[in-house]
Enzyme design. Sequence first.
Site, PDB file in Angstrom:
ATOM      1  N   ASP A  82       0.851  -1.192   0.000  1.00 16.02           N
ATOM      2  CA  ASP A  82       0.000   0.000   0.000  1.00 16.02           C
ATOM      3  C   ASP A  82       0.890   1.245   0.000  1.00 16.02           C
ATOM      4  OD1 ASP A  82       0.851  -0.798   2.512  1.00 16.02           O
ATOM      5  OD2 ASP A  82      -1.141  -0.830   3.399  1.00 16.02           O
ATOM      6  N   GLU A 143      -5.681   3.397   3.715  1.00 19.26           N
ATOM      7  CA  GLU A 143      -6.124   4.027   4.959  1.00 19.26           C
ATOM      8  C   GLU A 143      -7.619   4.349   4.945  1.00 19.26           C
ATOM      9  OE1 GLU A 143      -4.478   4.086   7.545  1.00 19.26           O
ATOM     10  OE2 GLU A 143      -2.359   3.985   6.992  1.00 19.26           O
TER      11      GLU A 143
END
Length: 416
Positions: A82, A143
Amino acid sequence: MTSPAARTALDLTADLPLPALEDLYRDLHRHPELSSREHRTAAALADRFRTAGFDTVTGVGGTGVVGVLLNGDGPTVLLRADMDALPVVEKTGLSYASEKSGVMHACGHDLHVTWLAGAADALAAGRDTWNGTLLVLGQPAEETGEGAAAMVNDHLYQRFPVPDVLLAQHAAPGPAGLYAHSPGLIMSASTDVDIVVHGVGGHGSRPEATVDPVVTAAYIVTRLQTVVAREVAARESAVLTVGRIEAGTRHNIIPSEAYIALNLRTQSAEVRERMLAAIRRIVAGECAAAGCPREPTVTVGGSFPVTVNDIDTDRRVAAVHGEVFGAGTVLDFGPVMGSEDFPFLAEDGIPYAYWFVTSTPADVWEAAGAESGGDLMEQLAAVPSNHSPHFAPDLGTVGPGVRTLVSGALEMLSVR
């Protein structure tokens, strides 16, 4: 006896270009980008993939990056990192601290990108040692819980080979040099809930002419603390957090509305539904008791799924990590209450393994140990955790984090 995957991984990572990888990490840390805005990070990662020899596509699911390396018959393995940062003001004091005001890589995703870039280089350079197809994926917006689903919805598995297995890892607090695996459940589900309490506003000098939503919201927040303590069985794990409570504009104005934002962490659908039912009941009851003119608004928002490792896949990866890093380096500390959107990539039940790489610098860990008097849990709580403005992983984990991905990938590919 060392397995072929472990031996090959050690060979391919024996001469990692650590100074260059550390420079990449520092650069990413200096230039953090918020969810779905990872343009610079994605470009840097795509450039690394192309240079290593991967067929590379950008803009997948927004700012996602996918590299494909076809290397003969064999399994298809996907490695994921990520890329997004957080709206956090950095307080690490690092020489390479964030140069972007109010934005920081406070969760280690800059380290994840560096690990993936290094693994892609090593596996591509050593392609004569394995067969199969390797996918390397830079994912946006972890997130916010949107990035993995966005890539899948952008026809990820129609545009690229469908993987046989997915692998991913995450930096975590703890003395650098440990690799935490949990076969089965490893991370919890997360659910956001937004509440609006509708009152009757008015002047602070005449509260009798109002229905004060602030007081009602305060009762709601207090009563919500009983949900986990009194409505969830002791054998279950759950967390309810009131992350925001907001109302009013002036000292002497009683507002007409109050807003409450909650986050739930659960490890089963049953507990989640029980908690949601309790929240609705408590909110409705307190509003009725206060005489609110209309029923409250309760909105269930974004959510992350539980992360459940495929048992066989995780055990295989854990075993090869134990061979690569030595006895005592692999542990199972059970499921944690944190959450991930990585499982959204596991469309149609693709098996996966997800693990943690501890990354607290030795001096920070030792100082926390001295303060805690040797209590391990207190020591762990004393070091900066993910999302802390002081979170600063040890640069010494750059090499090991590359080796975990390389060895995990080789365990799943066909090693010659």
